[in-house]
Design an enzyme around this catalytic site. Structure first.
Site, PDB file in Angstrom:
ATOM      1  N   GLU A   4       0.371   7.440  -5.703  1.00  0.00           N
ATOM      2  CA  GLU A   4       0.904   8.200  -6.845  1.00  0.00           C
ATOM      3  C   GLU A   4       0.056   9.412  -7.239  1.00  0.00           C
ATOM      4  OE1 GLU A   4       1.749   5.531 -10.049  1.00  0.00           O
ATOM      5  OE2 GLU A   4       3.287   4.483  -8.905  1.00  0.00           O
ATOM      6  N   GLU A  35       6.385  -0.261  -4.585  1.00  0.00           N
ATOM      7  CA  GLU A  35       6.259  -0.907  -5.894  1.00  0.00           C
ATOM      8  C   GLU A  35       7.610  -0.879  -6.577  1.00  0.00           C
ATOM      9  OE1 GLU A  35       3.272   0.625  -8.617  1.00  0.00           O
ATOM     10  OE2 GLU A  35       1.771   0.714  -7.027  1.00  0.00           O
TER      11      GLU A  35
HETATM   12  C1  PNW Z   1       2.169   2.423 -11.214  1.00  0.00           C
HETATM   13  N1  PNW Z   1       4.211   6.237 -16.083  1.00  0.00           N
HETATM   14  O1  PNW Z   1       1.733   3.304 -12.171  1.00  0.00           O
HETATM   15  C2  PNW Z   1       0.875   2.068 -10.527  1.00  0.00           C
HETATM   16  O2  PNW Z   1       0.854   2.316  -9.147  1.00  0.00           O
HETATM   17  C3  PNW Z   1       0.368   0.709 -10.859  1.00  0.00           C
HETATM   18  O3  PNW Z   1      -1.023   0.695 -10.707  1.00  0.00           O
HETATM   19  C4  PNW Z   1       0.804   0.312 -12.252  1.00  0.00           C
HETATM   20  O4  PNW Z   1       0.239  -0.880 -12.687  1.00  0.00           O
HETATM   21  C5  PNW Z   1       2.320   0.204 -12.217  1.00  0.00           C
HETATM   22  O5  PNW Z   1       2.914   1.429 -11.818  1.00  0.00           O
HETATM   23  C6  PNW Z   1       2.943  -0.203 -13.543  1.00  0.00           C
HETATM   24  O6  PNW Z   1       2.651   0.732 -14.523  1.00  0.00           O
HETATM   25  C7  PNW Z   1       2.419   3.992 -13.106  1.00  0.00           C
HETATM   26  O7  PNW Z   1       3.739   6.179 -17.258  1.00  0.00           O
HETATM   27  C8  PNW Z   1       1.924   3.950 -14.401  1.00  0.00           C
HETATM   28  O8  PNW Z   1       5.217   6.937 -15.818  1.00  0.00           O
HETATM   29  C9  PNW Z   1       2.520   4.695 -15.383  1.00  0.00           C
HETATM   30  C10 PNW Z   1       3.609   5.492 -15.056  1.00  0.00           C
HETATM   31  C11 PNW Z   1       4.108   5.520 -13.771  1.00  0.00           C
HETATM   32  C12 PNW Z   1       3.494   4.768 -12.800  1.00  0.00           C
END
Ligand code: PNW
Length: 479
Positions: A197, A385
Site C-alpha cells: 500500500e 487483503e
Molecule cells: C490496510 N484507510 O491498511 C493494511 O494493509 C493493514 O495493515 C491494515 O490493518 C488493514 O488495511 C485494515 O485497516 C489500511 O484509512 C488502513 O483508508 C487504513 C486505510 C486503508 C488501508
C-alpha cells in the site's frame, strides 16, 4: 410446542408445489445451493497479517526500532497510547498461529518481514537471529502444508535510515534487503510481494502526517517520497529476480482505489475504468505502464517528481501477479465532463463497518479485478487483503458471534466469485486478518481478526467468522 424447522418448511413448500402441479428445482428443497458459487479448482484460500501488527518482541534478539515503534511511542498518537511492543506476541507464539491456520484449512499465508529485525540499522550488518525467526516460521508453515507469501515491507521502516522515504538511498537499501531475503528464503518461499500500500507509507505518513513518521511535507517533497516508494518496489523486483530461482513469483500488495459504476451500462463502466487509471496514477498506473501518466504530470506541474535515468525501467519491471488489498470503493458515473466521470457523494446514511472508512461496497472486489485487468492485463491477480473491523462481543458461553463480519465476507466473496466465472485470472484470496492485532493509529480498539485475541492473556479464540471461513474453504464455495 415443537418448533417449525427448515425441514418442515421444505415439506410445506413441496406440498404446496405438488398441489399447484409444479415441479420445484432441487434448490428449494434445502439442497446445498453453495454449489452455484463454486470457486475454481486450485483456488488459494489464505489469511494475511503484517509483522509490526502481530509479532511483538520489539527488542527481542537484536531487533532495531522501526518508524512505527517511534511513532506509536509518541504521546497522543494512537488510541490509548497503544504500541506494537507486545501485539499478539506472534514472535513467541507463532506455532500457535500456524495451528490456527491449519485448523482453518488454508493453503496459503501472507505475512510480512520486519526489515529492522533482519537489518537493525536498515542496511549494513544483518542480524542472523532476526533471519532465524523467519526461517522458523517458514519451516513451520511448510511442515503444515501452508504456502508462505511474503511481503518485504509493510510500513515498518527501520528508524535508523537517514531521511526515511525522503531519501533515494532508502530505495537502494530496500533493494539490498530484498536481495538478502531472496538469497536466504527463496529456496522455500516462492511468492514475494515487495511493498504494501504505497499511499499509506508515503502520502499518509509524509504528506498527511497521520501515519509514521507523521510529517506534513509540501506537494513537491511528498511527490518525491512517492517516487522513492515506487522506485524501492522496482529495485526490489530486480533484486528478487537476480537472487531467487526464475520460477519465483514476484508481485506487490496495493490498495488501489476502487471505482464501481453506478449502473452496469457501457458509459458508466467506461467512467469507472477512467477513474481507476486517474485515481491510481502515481502508483499502480505508473508501475503497470512504466511511466507516469501524462495527466498526472500535468496535474502536478512543477511539483512533479525528479526522475533519474533507469528509474522508470525498474519501476515498470514486469510482475508475475498484482495483489489487491480491497475493503471499500467509490461509486462513479459518466457525467460528460472532460475527465469523463464523477465520483458520487456518500450519503450520511451509507452503511459502514466498525471502522468508519469501511463503507460496505461488496462489488468492490469484482470491480477492482475487472478495472485493473481491463486496463493493464496482469498475468495473475490475488486479493491480498479483504476483511473488516467489527465490535466483537464475547458471550457468557465464550463465543464471538460476529454475524456482521460474516455478512461482509459472504457478500464480498459472492462478488469475487463472479470475477472467477468471467475468466479474470484471480488465483487466491487472503482474508485480513488471521487474528485481532495492532491496528496502527487505532491501536487495539479495532478488531479485524477471525480469531479473537484477549490482549491481557494473548489467548486466541475462533470467532463465528473463522468457522464460516473454514466451511467456505472446505467446500471451495461461498456458503
Ligand atoms: C490496510 N484507510 O491498511 C493494511 O494493509 C493493514 O495493515 C491494515 O490493518 C488493514 O488495511 C485494515 O485497516 C489500511 O484509512 C488502513 O483508508 C487504513 C486505510 C486503508 C488501508
Amino acid at each position: 410446542m415443537k418448533s417449525f424447522t427448515r425441514r418442515d418448511f421444505g415439506k410445506t413448500v413441496a406440498a404446496a408445489a405438488a398441489f399447484a402441479g409444479v415441479s420445484l428445482p432441487e434448490i428449494a428443497l434445502g439442497q446445498p445451493h453453495a454449489a452455484v458459487r463454486q470457486y475454481p479448482e486450485g483456488f488459494r484460500w489464505g489469511c494475511a497479517t503484517a509483522a509490526y501488527q502481530i509479532e511483538g518482541g520489539a527488542t527481542a534478539d537484536g531487533r532495531g526500532p522501526s518508524i512505527w515503534d517511534t511513532f506509536s511511542h509518541t504521546p497522543g498518537i494512537t488510541v490509548n497510547g497503544d504500541t506494537g511492543d507486545v501485539a499478539d506476541d506472534s514472535y513467541h507464539l507463532y506455532k500457535e498461529d500456524v495451528k490456527l491456520l491449519r485448523n482453518l484449512g488454508v493453503s496459503a499465508y501472507r505475512m510480512s518481514i520486519s526489515w529492522s529485525r533482519v537489518f537493525p540499522s536498515g542496511t549494513g550488518q544483518p542480524n542472523p537471529l532476526g533471519l532465524d525467526y523467519y526461517n522458523r516460521v517458514v519451516d513451520e508453515l511448510l511442515a503444515n502444508k501452508i504456502t508462505p507469501y511474503i511481503t518485504l515491507f509493510h510500513w515498518d521502516l527501520p528508524a535508523a535510515l537517514p531521511g526515511g522515504w525522503q531519501s533515494r538511498d532508502t530505495s537502494k537499501a530496500f533493494a539490498d534487503y530484498a536481495a538478502y531475503i531472496a538469497k536466504h528464503l527463496s529456496d522455500r518461499v516462492h511468492h514475494f510481494m515487495t511493498t504494501n500500500e504505497f499511499t499509506c507509507f508515503t502520502d499518509i505518513g509524509y504528506r498527511d502526517g497521520r501515519f509514521a513518521p507523521g510529517l506534513k511535507l509540501p506537494a513537491a517533497q511528498a511527490n518525491q517520497v512517492r517516487h522513492h516508494g515506487i522506485l524501492a518496489h522496482g529495485l526490489g523486483v530486480q533484486a528478487l529476480r537476480a537472487n531467487a530461482p526464475s520460477t519465483t513469483q514476484v508481485g506487490l500488495a496495493e490498495n488501489a482505489n476502487v471505482y464501481v459504476p453506478i449502473m452496469e451500462t457501457p458509459k458508466h463502466i467506461e467512467a469507472a475504468r477512467r477513474a481507476t487509471r486517474d485515481g491510481n496514477a502515481p502508483f499502480l498506473a505508473t508501475l503497470m505502464e512504466g511511466k507516469y501518466p501524462d495527466s498526472y504530470l500535468q496535474r502536478e506541474g512543477a511539483n512533479a517528481p525528479k526522475v533519474e535515468p533507469g528509474d522508470m525501467q525498474a519501476i515498470g519491471s514486469k510482475l508475475d501477479f498484482v495483489g489487491l488489498n480491497v475493503y471499500t470503493a467509490d461509486y462513479v458515473s459518466a457525467d460528460g465532463s472532460a475527465q469523463g466521470y464523477a465520483i458520487e457523494p456518500r450519503q450520511t446514511s451509507y452503511p459502514h463497518m466498525a471502522s468508519p472508512w469501511i463503507n460496505i461496497t461488496p462489488e468492490c472486489v469484482y470491480w477492482t479485478v475487472r478495472n485493473v485487468c481491463d486496463l493493464w492485463k496482469p498475468p495473475a491477480i490475488y486479493i491480498t487483503e479483504n476483511g473488516c473491523s467489527a465490535d466483537d462481543v464475547v458471550t457468557s458461553a465464550n463465543r464471538i458471534e460476529d454475524t456482521d463480519r460474516v455478512m461482509y465476507l459472504r457478500n464480498h466473496l459472492t462478488h469475487l466469485h463472479r470475477a472467477t466465472t468471467e475468466g479474470y485470472p484471480v488465483k487466491g484470496y487472503f482474508l485480513w486478518s488471521l487474528l485481532d492485532n495492532f491496528e496502527w493509529c487505532d491501536g487495539y480498539s479495532k478488531r479485524f481478526g477471525i480469531h479473537y485475541v484477549d490482549f491481557k492473556t494473548l489467548k486466541r479464540t475462533p470467532k463465528l467468522s473463522a468457522e464460516w471461513y473454514r466451511e467456505t474453504i472446505a467446500r471451495n464455495a461461498v456458503v
